[in-house]
Design a protein around this motif. Structure first.
Motif, PDB file in Angstrom:
ATOM      1  N   VAL A   1       0.860  -1.193   0.000  1.00 41.77           N
ATOM      2  CA  VAL A   1       0.000   0.000   0.000  1.00 41.77           C
ATOM      3  C   VAL A   1       0.888   1.231   0.000  1.00 41.77           C
ATOM      4  O   VAL A   1       2.076   1.176   0.333  1.00 41.77           O
ATOM      5  N   LYS A   2       0.294   2.366  -0.342  1.00 39.45           N
ATOM      6  CA  LYS A   2       1.038   3.624  -0.373  1.00 39.45           C
ATOM      7  C   LYS A   2       1.448   4.004   1.045  1.00 39.45           C
ATOM      8  O   LYS A   2       0.665   3.885   1.991  1.00 39.45           O
ATOM      9  N   ALA A   3       2.700   4.457   1.175  1.00 42.98           N
ATOM     10  CA  ALA A   3       3.215   4.869   2.478  1.00 42.98           C
ATOM     11  C   ALA A   3       3.377   6.382   2.509  1.00 42.98           C
ATOM     12  O   ALA A   3       3.667   7.015   1.490  1.00 42.98           O
ATOM     13  N   TYR A   4       3.190   6.952   3.697  1.00 44.97           N
ATOM     14  CA  TYR A   4       3.345   8.400   3.894  1.00 44.97           C
ATOM     15  C   TYR A   4       4.407   8.630   4.949  1.00 44.97           C
ATOM     16  O   TYR A   4       4.557   7.848   5.887  1.00 44.97           O
ATOM     17  N   SER A   5       5.150   9.728   4.782  1.00 46.93           N
ATOM     18  CA  SER A   5       6.178  10.068   5.760  1.00 46.93           C
ATOM     19  C   SER A   5       5.595  10.992   6.822  1.00 46.93           C
ATOM     20  O   SER A   5       4.568  11.645   6.614  1.00 46.93           O
ATOM     21  N   THR A   6       6.271  11.054   7.962  1.00 51.13           N
ATOM     22  CA  THR A   6       5.833  11.945   9.036  1.00 51.13           C
ATOM     23  C   THR A   6       5.844  13.388   8.566  1.00 51.13           C
ATOM     24  O   THR A   6       4.900  14.153   8.826  1.00 51.13           O
TER      25      THR A   6
ATOM     26  N   VAL B   1       0.367   4.417   6.998  1.00 48.96           N
ATOM     27  CA  VAL B   1      -0.543   3.934   5.953  1.00 48.96           C
ATOM     28  C   VAL B   1      -1.934   4.520   6.211  1.00 48.96           C
ATOM     29  O   VAL B   1      -2.305   4.817   7.353  1.00 48.96           O
ATOM     30  N   LYS B   2      -2.674   4.681   5.129  1.00 47.96           N
ATOM     31  CA  LYS B   2      -4.001   5.278   5.226  1.00 47.96           C
ATOM     32  C   LYS B   2      -5.013   4.225   5.673  1.00 47.96           C
ATOM     33  O   LYS B   2      -4.952   3.058   5.264  1.00 47.96           O
ATOM     34  N   LEU B   3      -5.937   4.651   6.531  1.00 46.38           N
ATOM     35  CA  LEU B   3      -6.983   3.758   7.030  1.00 46.38           C
ATOM     36  C   LEU B   3      -8.327   4.132   6.424  1.00 46.38           C
ATOM     37  O   LEU B   3      -8.523   5.229   5.903  1.00 46.38           O
ATOM     38  N   THR B   4      -9.245   3.204   6.492  1.00 41.79           N
ATOM     39  CA  THR B   4     -10.607   3.430   6.020  1.00 41.79           C
ATOM     40  C   THR B   4     -11.575   2.800   7.010  1.00 41.79           C
ATOM     41  O   THR B   4     -11.234   1.818   7.688  1.00 41.79           O
ATOM     42  N   THR B   5     -12.767   3.374   7.103  1.00 37.84           N
ATOM     43  CA  THR B   5     -13.769   2.828   8.036  1.00 37.84           C
ATOM     44  C   THR B   5     -14.579   1.721   7.392  1.00 37.84           C
ATOM     45  O   THR B   5     -15.332   1.023   8.063  1.00 37.84           O
ATOM     46  N   THR B   6     -14.411   1.566   6.111  1.00 36.45           N
ATOM     47  CA  THR B   6     -15.125   0.497   5.399  1.00 36.45           C
ATOM     48  C   THR B   6     -14.138  -0.621   5.080  1.00 36.45           C
ATOM     49  O   THR B   6     -13.115  -0.381   4.425  1.00 36.45           O
ATOM     50  N   ALA B   7     -14.426  -1.790   5.538  1.00 39.29           N
ATOM     51  CA  ALA B   7     -13.522  -2.906   5.286  1.00 39.29           C
ATOM     52  C   ALA B   7     -13.389  -3.139   3.783  1.00 39.29           C
ATOM     53  O   ALA B   7     -14.387  -3.455   3.117  1.00 39.29           O
TER      54      ALA B   7
ATOM     55  N   THR C   1     -14.992   3.670  16.606  1.00 37.35           N
ATOM     56  CA  THR C   1     -15.018   3.322  15.181  1.00 37.35           C
ATOM     57  C   THR C   1     -13.931   2.316  14.857  1.00 37.35           C
ATOM     58  O   THR C   1     -12.810   2.423  15.366  1.00 37.35           O
ATOM     59  N   ASP C   2     -14.278   1.347  14.018  1.00 39.52           N
ATOM     60  CA  ASP C   2     -13.303   0.376  13.533  1.00 39.52           C
ATOM     61  C   ASP C   2     -12.631   0.914  12.260  1.00 39.52           C
ATOM     62  O   ASP C   2     -13.309   1.452  11.371  1.00 39.52           O
ATOM     63  N   TYR C   3     -11.307   0.738  12.197  1.00 35.78           N
ATOM     64  CA  TYR C   3     -10.545   1.176  11.011  1.00 35.78           C
ATOM     65  C   TYR C   3      -9.798  -0.024  10.409  1.00 35.78           C
ATOM     66  O   TYR C   3      -9.339  -0.908  11.130  1.00 35.78           O
ATOM     67  N   TYR C   4      -9.696   0.011   9.084  1.00 36.21           N
ATOM     68  CA  TYR C   4      -9.004  -1.057   8.345  1.00 36.21           C
ATOM     69  C   TYR C   4      -7.916  -0.422   7.459  1.00 36.21           C
ATOM     70  O   TYR C   4      -8.001   0.758   7.097  1.00 36.21           O
ATOM     71  N   VAL C   5      -6.931  -1.207   7.121  1.00 38.73           N
ATOM     72  CA  VAL C   5      -5.922  -0.716   6.169  1.00 38.73           C
ATOM     73  C   VAL C   5      -6.577  -0.552   4.810  1.00 38.73           C
ATOM     74  O   VAL C   5      -7.228  -1.476   4.307  1.00 38.73           O
ATOM     75  N   ASP C   6      -6.398   0.640   4.229  1.00 41.46           N
ATOM     76  CA  ASP C   6      -7.010   0.918   2.927  1.00 41.46           C
ATOM     77  C   ASP C   6      -6.147   0.285   1.829  1.00 41.46           C
ATOM     78  O   ASP C   6      -5.210   0.913   1.320  1.00 41.46           O
ATOM     79  N   THR C   7      -6.458  -0.951   1.485  1.00 43.33           N
ATOM     80  CA  THR C   7      -5.664  -1.673   0.492  1.00 43.33           C
ATOM     81  C   THR C   7      -5.880  -1.157  -0.924  1.00 43.33           C
ATOM     82  O   THR C   7      -5.117  -1.508  -1.839  1.00 43.33           O
ATOM     83  N   ALA C   8      -6.907  -0.318  -1.085  1.00 38.42           N
ATOM     84  CA  ALA C   8      -7.156   0.263  -2.415  1.00 38.42           C
ATOM     85  C   ALA C   8      -6.231   1.452  -2.667  1.00 38.42           C
ATOM     86  O   ALA C   8      -6.115   1.924  -3.808  1.00 38.42           O
TER      87      ALA C   8
END
Length: 416
Positions: free
Chosen positions: A217-222, A258-264, A278-285
């Motif tokens: 997945v796309k990574a982001y820096s601090t 990594v970016k998260l999403t509330t929708t699995a 709220t539940d968060y999932y790794v945004d694999t998209a």
């Protein structure tokens, strides 16, 4: 019958003396010259072979001189390359030291600057007889340097000069004298611009229905997140998240998020984070950005670890200064291997020239020996023959004297 007009015995003795004198003259010539075949009239076949081989031997002597000159050029380049290997290794060590947290990168860069100047100094000094094999204009293609290797006469009698070739190209030249005037980068090992190929992604392990799998997945820096307006950071247990009110990010490495999403994104995917409500999932998209041959703006000769931010930006995607420094180390190591390979090639040619010099020296001796077998006189034999002919000459003179005195004996018949 005795005749005062025709002295047959004297004529026979004179003919014998003439033959002995001729043989004596030939033997004396052999003794004085040391040659059994000195002219074509002595033995046309042997004289022809010997003359040709002497000519070839003279050519081999010139080849030996040329090998000495070529060997000196190769040895000069080789010695300089060995020094360059040491300097590039030192630059690599400085870069590794710069990865340590809290080090003064400006101080380290000052040391690297001196090492870079040394690289240029070594390359410019590696010249012999006006030729420098470490820097050349290869902007228009490779350049071939040759060293005379041998002189060959084939079975048909045709002669040719064989050479040892060394190609100056991007894999052997350190600095390209035809470097681009605008960018300053060339095609040499030390002045070629680094090209980055990769992605700004990171591999994370997600669980779907209890089965783990790795996903990029796309990574982001601090630094990248901090540039976003309204971004806040929070820690819950062992997890650290950041949110700007719209998007939420989970820290998965010291400098990677990594970016998260509330929708699995996948049915049955395990929860990556929960903020209590709220539940968060790794945004694999959210797939990584691919980068191919990005000009990052540095070479081994001009790299600067005090400007890693610019290099990270040139790499494209979401890369950090740490990423830039890591790539810089990888690139320097890659170019170091290229320098080592070029040094090895020069070492191989140097060894080959040394072996060829030894062979030509032995070959010259063998040809001299072979020619000697054909045309040299056997001095033991010639000295023995000379003594025998001198004795024969004295006897022939004595015989002629006796034959001439026979006519005088007739006078006694007419005395009273």
């Amino acid at each position: 019958m005795t005749s005062i007009l025709t002295n047959t015995a004297a004529m026979a003795a004179l003919q014998t003396l003439r033959s002995i004198d001729s043989s004596l003259e030939d033997t004396q010539a052999r003794v004085s010259s040391g040659l059994r075949v000195a002219t074509a009239s002595d033995n046309a076949a042997y004289w022809s072979i010997a003359t040709t081989m002497r000519s070839d031997n003279a050519a081999l002597s010139s080849v030996q001189d040329a090998l000495g000159l070529g060997g000196a050029k190769v040895d000069t380049a080789y010695a300089a390359m060995e020094s360059v290997v040491d300097v590039v290794e030192e630059i690599k060590s400085k870069l590794v030291a710069a990865t340590e947290a809290g080090v003064d990168k400006e101080k380290i860069q000052e040391e690297i600057d001196q090492l870079q100047d040394q690289l240029k100094s070594i390359s410019e000094s590696a010249s012999f007889s006006g030729e420098n094999w470490l820097q050349a204009d290869i902007s228009g293609g490779s350049v071939t340097k040759t060293v005379v290797g041998s002189f060959v006469r084939d079975s048909s009698g045709m002669v040719s000069v064989k050479t040892v070739d060394y190609t100056l190209d991007s894999s052997t030249v350190l600095f390209d004298e035809g470097a681009d005037a605008t960018t300053g980068y060339g095609a040499g090992i030390l002045d070629s611009e680094a090209l980055f190929t990769g992605t700004d992604g990171i591999t994370v392990t997600i669980s779907v229905n209890g089965i783990d799998s790795d996903v990029a997945v796309k990574a982001y820096s601090t630094d990248e997140l901090m540039m976003s307006a309204g971004m806040t950071f929070a820690t819950s247990g062992s997890q650290t998240v950041a949110t700007d009110g719209t998007d939420t990010y989970l820290q998965v490495d010291s400098e990677k998020w990594v970016k998260l999403t509330t929708t699995a994104p996948t049915t049955g995917q395990a929860i990556a984070y929960n903020d209590g409500t709220t539940d968060y999932y790794v945004d694999t998209a959210n797939t990584p950005t691919s980068v191919t041959n990005a000009n990052v703006g540095f070479s081994v000769y001009d790299l600067d670890i005090t400007d890693l931010g610019t290099i990270a930006s040139n790499m494209g995607g979401s890369f950090t200064e740490d990423d830039a420094l890591e790539f810089m180390i990888q690139y320097v190591d890659q170019q170091l291997e290229a320098v080592i390979s070029a040094t090895s090639a020069l070492g191989s040619i140097s060894t080959r020239i040394d072996l060829q010099e030894e062979f030509i020296s032995s070959l010259t001796d063998s040809i001299d020996s072979g020619v000697g077998r054909l045309v040299d006189a056997d001095m033991n034999e010639e000295s023995t023959r000379l003594s025998a002919l001198q004795t024969q000459q004295q006897l022939a003179i004595q015989s002629l004297s006796i034959a001439n005195s026979n006519s005088e004996n007739i006078l006694s018949l007419f005395r009273q």
